[in-house]
Design an enzyme around this catalytic site. Structure first.
Site, short mmCIF file in Angstrom:
data_model
loop_
_atom_site.label_atom_id
_atom_site.label_comp_id
_atom_site.label_asym_id
_atom_site.label_seq_id
_atom_site.Cartn_x
_atom_site.Cartn_y
_atom_site.Cartn_z
N ARG A 261 -15.32 -0.96 -25.28
CA ARG A 261 -15.58 -1.45 -23.79
C ARG A 261 -15.08 -0.36 -22.89
O ARG A 261 -14.10 0.11 -22.94
CB ARG A 261 -15.44 -2.78 -23.23
CG ARG A 261 -16.47 -3.93 -23.94
CD ARG A 261 -15.90 -5.31 -23.54
NE ARG A 261 -16.87 -6.08 -24.04
CZ ARG A 261 -16.38 -7.58 -24.14
NH1 ARG A 261 -15.60 -8.15 -23.81
NH2 ARG A 261 -17.43 -8.20 -24.63
N ASP B 117 0.81 -1.27 0.17
CA ASP B 117 -0.05 -0.03 0.19
C ASP B 117 0.73 1.36 -0.04
O ASP B 117 0.30 2.20 -0.23
CB ASP B 117 -0.99 0.02 1.29
CG ASP B 117 -1.93 -1.14 1.12
OD1 ASP B 117 -2.04 -1.75 0.32
OD2 ASP B 117 -2.27 -1.57 2.35
O1 F6P Z 1 -2.52 -3.89 3.33
C1 F6P Z 1 -2.09 -4.86 2.23
C2 F6P Z 1 -3.52 -5.31 1.51
O2 F6P Z 1 -3.03 -6.02 0.49
C3 F6P Z 1 -4.35 -4.13 1.42
O3 F6P Z 1 -4.12 -3.45 0.22
C4 F6P Z 1 -5.76 -5.08 1.40
O4 F6P Z 1 -6.79 -4.18 1.38
C5 F6P Z 1 -5.54 -5.94 2.36
O5 F6P Z 1 -4.11 -5.95 2.47
C6 F6P Z 1 -6.29 -7.33 2.10
O6 F6P Z 1 -5.88 -8.02 3.12
P1 F6P Z 1 -6.32 -9.61 3.40
O7 F6P Z 1 -5.46 -10.38 2.35
O8 F6P Z 1 -6.17 -9.80 4.83
O9 F6P Z 1 -7.74 -9.68 2.76
#
Ligand code: F6P
Length: 367
Positions: free
Chosen positions: A177, A142
């Site tokens: 699209r 992130d």
């Molecule tokens: O923080 C990393 C991340 O990949 C985010 O981008 C995402 O919202 C979240 O983790 C997803 O987490 P999980 O794999 O627990 O669903």
């Protein structure tokens, strides 16, 4: 000081480059100090359950290019609020931090390297306050961590999303699209913004700029009227409409992780756009593809530099710090300074300015 025995764990969601860090920490500890290296398995969970493995140069051979983490990870194992399922499906939360501290003592660690995002580093720092000498190593796709220019894993995720956009471009253009790509990032729009620019998206929607669907539809319509009846829309999973809130798959209250699972905004937007425009609209959700697989060269180099710098910091007794990239250097940042702050895209970001300057619509009237 010379390090005799160190430990390392990877916590929170995985990302590309974790193994590069594990390899670098292990090699630097062994080569510089002749130290023993203990891998704590499954994040902080390993400190509660006592699950560990030996790391050395043989075990870490050939893992530089490997995705995931050979130590395993979890974001369910916070020892201060350890969440377990009761038989009736409810969640019980207990403080097992003393057990975690005891495990570190029993292992005789001179330093615990904690590799993780903001939540993981905060837990590591709380353990430090209970007497565990720790050094943090920042990771997350992130890129939302304060104190560092970039976290490793981010550039790989951006490249994956960019590759996906390139592919959506050719098929979208052929079929006239509207193609939406939903990417991760939680409450930060870094992945969507950088990959959207790199992949030539026509519209980019990020959490930091609430979108007005009328501007999205207008951009698509203008493109169609101008002879381009296809549009590429990049949308961050945390994107919100003006006055709205993020779309979630599952609420925090029912998840062992204790945070909501975001997702669904791509399909939601497709529904809205279809009501207004006589074009086919399709959504692709990239999901965990952004987290898996081999790290790009940048993340391999960053992971290696951070790992080596972390061992140096431990030898210098700089506990309670994280190693961080402040281009071109790796510096030490007190973890106390992070204070749970999530680094989102600033409204004044030159990335946003560049995107809008070249006509990318950010879900609002052009600034
Ligand atoms: O923080 C990393 C991340 O990949 C985010 O981008 C995402 O919202 C979240 O983790 C997803 O987490 P999980 O794999 O627990 O669903």
């Amino acid at each position: 000081m010379t390090l005799k025995r160190v430990g390392i764990l990877t916590g929170g969601g995985d990302c590309s480059g974790l193994n590069a860090v594990i390899r670098a920490v292990t090699r630097a500890a062994v080569i510089q100090h002749g130290a023993q290296v203990v891998g704590i398995q499954n994040g902080f969970d390993g400190l509660v359950t006592g699950r560990t493995m030996t790391l050395d140069t043989a075990v870490t051979r050939d893992i530089l290019t490997l995705g995931g983490t050979i130590l395993g990870t979890t974001n369910k194992g916070n020892p201060f609020a350890y969440r377990e399922l009761n038989e009736d499906g409810t969640i019980r939360v207990s403080d097992l931090s003393d057990k975690a501290v005891q495990t570190v003592r029993e292992l005789g660690l001179d330093c615990l390297f904690v590799v993780g995002g903001e939540g993981t580093l905060e837990i590591g720092y709380k353990l430090q306050q209970k007497g565990v000498p720790m050094i943090g190593i920042p990771k997350t796709i992130d890129n939302d961590l304060e104190g560092t220019d970039y976290t490793f894993g981010f550039q790989t995720a951006v490249q994956v999303a960019c590759d996906a956009l390139d592919r959506l471009h050719t098929t979208g253009r052929s079929h006239h699209r509207v193609m939406l790509l939903e990417v991760m990032g939680r409450t930060a729009g870094w992945i969507a913004l950088e990959a959207g620019i790199a992949g030539g998206a026509h519209i980019i929607l990020i959490p930091e700029i609430p979108y007005d669907i009328r501007h999205v539809v207008r951009k698509i319509t203008l493109r169609a009227q101008g002879g381009s009846p296809f549009t590429i829309v990049m949308v961050a999973e945390g994107a919100v409409a003006v006055g709205g809130s993020a779309i979630t798959q599952e609420a925090a209250t029912t998840r062992l992780q204790g945070v909501p699972q975001l997702g669904g905004v791509g399909n939601y937007l497709a529904g809205l756009i279809k009501q207004e425009i006589d074009l086919e609209v399709r959504t692709t959700v990239l999901g965990h593809i952004q987290r898996g697989g081999s790290p790009c060269a940048f993340d391999r180099v960053l992971g290696t530099r951070l790992g080596a710098a972390a061992v140096k910091a431990a030898a210098e007794g700089k506990f309670g710090h994280m190693v961080a990239l402040r281009t071109p250097d790796i510096v030490l940042v007190p973890i106390a300074e992070l204070a749970g702050v999530v680094r989102t895209v600033p409204p004044t970001s030159q990335l946003i300015e560049a995107a809008e300057a070249i006509g990318i619509n950010m879900g609002r009237a052009r600034m």
